[in-house]
Every structure is written in C-alpha cells, then in structure tokens.
Design a protein around this motif. Structure first.
Motif, PDB file in Angstrom:
ATOM      1  N   THR A  57       0.823  -1.205   0.000  1.00 45.42           N
ATOM      2  CA  THR A  57       0.000   0.000   0.000  1.00 45.42           C
ATOM      3  C   THR A  57       0.856   1.254   0.000  1.00 45.42           C
ATOM      4  N   ASN A  58       0.243   2.328  -0.481  1.00 53.63           N
ATOM      5  CA  ASN A  58       0.903   3.621  -0.486  1.00 53.63           C
ATOM      6  C   ASN A  58      -0.176   4.683  -0.352  1.00 53.63           C
ATOM      7  N   TYR A  59       0.161   5.755   0.372  1.00 51.52           N
ATOM      8  CA  TYR A  59      -0.820   6.803   0.656  1.00 51.52           C
ATOM      9  C   TYR A  59      -0.229   8.180   0.376  1.00 51.52           C
ATOM     10  N   THR A  60      -1.086   9.084  -0.030  1.00 53.71           N
ATOM     11  CA  THR A  60      -0.650  10.460  -0.059  1.00 53.71           C
ATOM     12  C   THR A  60      -0.496  10.954   1.372  1.00 53.71           C
ATOM     13  N   ARG A  61       0.451  11.862   1.577  1.00 54.03           N
ATOM     14  CA  ARG A  61       0.835  12.226   2.945  1.00 54.03           C
ATOM     15  C   ARG A  61      -0.329  12.736   3.778  1.00 54.03           C
ATOM     16  N   SER A  62      -1.239  13.446   3.160  1.00 54.41           N
ATOM     17  CA  SER A  62      -2.313  14.087   3.933  1.00 54.41           C
ATOM     18  C   SER A  62      -3.294  13.089   4.546  1.00 54.41           C
ATOM     19  N   VAL A  63      -3.281  11.842   4.093  1.00 53.86           N
ATOM     20  CA  VAL A  63      -4.225  10.863   4.634  1.00 53.86           C
ATOM     21  C   VAL A  63      -3.529   9.755   5.414  1.00 53.86           C
ATOM     22  N   GLU A  64      -2.202   9.752   5.442  1.00 51.04           N
ATOM     23  CA  GLU A  64      -1.484   8.710   6.170  1.00 51.04           C
ATOM     24  C   GLU A  64      -1.902   8.692   7.640  1.00 51.04           C
ATOM     25  N   GLY A  65      -2.158   7.497   8.130  1.00 52.18           N
ATOM     26  CA  GLY A  65      -2.587   7.345   9.514  1.00 52.18           C
ATOM     27  C   GLY A  65      -4.081   7.508   9.726  1.00 52.18           C
ATOM     28  N   ARG A  66      -4.789   7.982   8.700  1.00 54.13           N
ATOM     29  CA  ARG A  66      -6.246   8.160   8.816  1.00 54.13           C
ATOM     30  C   ARG A  66      -7.013   7.260   7.856  1.00 54.13           C
ATOM     31  N   PHE A  67      -6.462   7.018   6.694  1.00 59.04           N
ATOM     32  CA  PHE A  67      -7.117   6.198   5.670  1.00 59.04           C
ATOM     33  C   PHE A  67      -6.386   4.866   5.541  1.00 59.04           C
ATOM     34  N   THR A  68      -7.156   3.825   5.246  1.00 56.35           N
ATOM     35  CA  THR A  68      -6.590   2.506   5.006  1.00 56.35           C
ATOM     36  C   THR A  68      -7.216   1.912   3.760  1.00 56.35           C
ATOM     37  N   ILE A  69      -6.369   1.529   2.815  1.00 59.52           N
ATOM     38  CA  ILE A  69      -6.849   0.852   1.619  1.00 59.52           C
ATOM     39  C   ILE A  69      -6.659  -0.652   1.803  1.00 59.52           C
ATOM     40  N   SER A  70      -7.635  -1.419   1.353  1.00 63.38           N
ATOM     41  CA  SER A  70      -7.542  -2.871   1.451  1.00 63.38           C
ATOM     42  C   SER A  70      -8.289  -3.480   0.272  1.00 63.38           C
ATOM     43  N   ARG A  71      -8.116  -4.784   0.107  1.00 61.88           N
ATOM     44  CA  ARG A  71      -8.776  -5.445  -1.008  1.00 61.88           C
ATOM     45  C   ARG A  71      -9.250  -6.823  -0.602  1.00 61.88           C
ATOM     46  N   ASN A  72     -10.282  -7.278  -1.269  1.00 58.86           N
ATOM     47  CA  ASN A  72     -10.788  -8.627  -1.104  1.00 58.86           C
ATOM     48  C   ASN A  72     -10.909  -9.215  -2.502  1.00 58.86           C
ATOM     49  N   ASN A  73      -9.938  -9.998  -2.888  1.00 54.91           N
ATOM     50  CA  ASN A  73      -9.915 -10.514  -4.264  1.00 54.91           C
ATOM     51  C   ASN A  73     -11.036 -11.512  -4.530  1.00 54.91           C
ATOM     52  N   ALA A  74     -11.476 -12.201  -3.496  1.00 54.69           N
ATOM     53  CA  ALA A  74     -12.573 -13.163  -3.685  1.00 54.69           C
ATOM     54  C   ALA A  74     -13.863 -12.446  -4.085  1.00 54.69           C
ATOM     55  N   TRP A  75     -13.991 -11.195  -3.647  1.00 50.39           N
ATOM     56  CA  TRP A  75     -15.202 -10.425  -3.935  1.00 50.39           C
ATOM     57  C   TRP A  75     -14.950  -9.333  -4.977  1.00 50.39           C
ATOM     58  N   ASN A  76     -13.733  -9.295  -5.543  1.00 47.98           N
ATOM     59  CA  ASN A  76     -13.379  -8.273  -6.540  1.00 47.98           C
ATOM     60  C   ASN A  76     -13.615  -6.862  -6.007  1.00 47.98           C
ATOM     61  N   ARG A  77     -13.237  -6.652  -4.767  1.00 43.90           N
ATOM     62  CA  ARG A  77     -13.503  -5.354  -4.143  1.00 43.90           C
ATOM     63  C   ARG A  77     -12.235  -4.727  -3.580  1.00 43.90           C
ATOM     64  N   VAL A  78     -12.218  -3.426  -3.635  1.00 45.35           N
ATOM     65  CA  VAL A  78     -11.199  -2.638  -2.951  1.00 45.35           C
ATOM     66  C   VAL A  78     -11.936  -1.642  -2.073  1.00 45.35           C
ATOM     67  N   TYR A  79     -11.365  -1.393  -0.903  1.00 48.97           N
ATOM     68  CA  TYR A  79     -12.014  -0.548   0.095  1.00 48.97           C
ATOM     69  C   TYR A  79     -11.104   0.626   0.461  1.00 48.97           C
ATOM     70  N   LEU A  80     -11.735   1.674   0.934  1.00 50.24           N
ATOM     71  CA  LEU A  80     -10.996   2.783   1.522  1.00 50.24           C
ATOM     72  C   LEU A  80     -11.687   3.137   2.829  1.00 50.24           C
ATOM     73  N   GLN A  81     -11.069   2.731   3.926  1.00 48.73           N
ATOM     74  CA  GLN A  81     -11.578   3.082   5.251  1.00 48.73           C
ATOM     75  C   GLN A  81     -11.020   4.445   5.616  1.00 48.73           C
ATOM     76  N   MET A  82     -11.904   5.376   5.869  1.00 45.77           N
ATOM     77  CA  MET A  82     -11.493   6.746   6.159  1.00 45.77           C
ATOM     78  C   MET A  82     -11.933   7.105   7.574  1.00 45.77           C
ATOM     79  N   THR A  83     -10.982   7.510   8.399  1.00 42.25           N
ATOM     80  CA  THR A  83     -11.278   7.902   9.765  1.00 42.25           C
ATOM     81  C   THR A  83     -10.805   9.332  10.014  1.00 42.25           C
ATOM     82  N   ASN A  84     -11.296   9.912  11.104  1.00 42.93           N
ATOM     83  CA  ASN A  84     -10.948  11.286  11.462  1.00 42.93           C
ATOM     84  C   ASN A  84     -11.054  12.205  10.247  1.00 42.93           C
ATOM     85  N   LEU A  85     -12.171  12.101   9.559  1.00 42.88           N
ATOM     86  CA  LEU A  85     -12.378  12.904   8.366  1.00 42.88           C
ATOM     87  C   LEU A  85     -12.435  14.385   8.692  1.00 42.88           C
ATOM     88  N   GLN A  86     -11.891  15.168   7.788  1.00 42.27           N
ATOM     89  CA  GLN A  86     -11.837  16.613   7.952  1.00 42.27           C
ATOM     90  C   GLN A  86     -12.518  17.293   6.756  1.00 42.27           C
TER      91      GLN A  86
END
Length: 115
Positions: A57-86
């Motif tokens: 994974t790689n993140y732009t600096r402004s979201v590091e520590g707040r956003f998490t990207i993940s994937r589920n290949n069995a479901w053909n999905r990619v996710y973006l969990q976003m916390t402490n949104l501003q």
C-alpha cells in the motif's frame, strides 16, 4: 468490458468515518493494482491511496494514519476506510485501475465532511 462501481460516500461530521467500496468486473482483479483518487471542483484528480496485487500500500501524505486501503480478491472489491475525516477531505472519490494499457475509472462517490 472493464467496469468499476464505487459506493459508500455520504455526509459526515468532522472526526467521523466512512468506508468506500469499489467492485470491479471485466478484469482479473487479483492481478490489478487498484487506486483511490479524489477530486474537488476546479482541481485535478489526485491519488489518495494505492494497493498492489501483492497487497503493498501507499498513501498520499495528507491521509497517512487516517485512511486505510484494502482489497478482497474473492469479492473483486477494494475498500478505503477513512477515519478522522476533515472538511478538506470533501471530494468526489474515484476508484481506478490500469488494465490492458488503459486507465479505467468508476463513476465516483461524493464524500462531504461538515465542520
């Protein structure tokens, strides 16, 4: 035909969380690098997070520590969990992949963060 469909956007107060989802079809999802971009009116579309086929994974600096990207290949999905949104996270968020030498984009999902 490659198709990406995002969901999960909405309105949230500052400090809140959202999880975006993108489902892909028409590709061998497990070998595709997947990315999340965002765009605000009058500005270019910027990459937010990337996840490779191996899960790196790689993140732009402004979201590091707040956003998490993940994937589920069995479901053909990619996710973006976003916390402490501003408020400056407010944008249309797009899912993107590069496949068959072309860039493929979803239709986007609006994220609005109120102060």
């Amino acid at each position: 035909q490659v198709r990406l469909v995002e969901s999960g956007g909405g309105l949230v107060q500052a400090g809140g969380s959202l999880r975006l989802s993108c489902v892909g079809s028409g590709i061998n999802f497990k070998i595709a690098t997947m990315e999340w971009y965002r765009q605000t009116p009058g500005k270019q579309r910027d990459v937010v997070a990337t996840i490779s086929a191996s899960g790196a994974t790689n993140y732009t600096r402004s979201v590091e520590g707040r956003f998490t990207i993940s994937r589920n290949n069995a479901w053909n999905r990619v996710y973006l969990q976003m916390t402490n949104l501003q408020p400056n996270d407010t944008a249309v968020y797009y899912c993107k992949t590069r496949y068959w030498s072309n860039d493929w984009w979803g239709q986007g999902t609006q994220v609005t963060v109120s102060s």
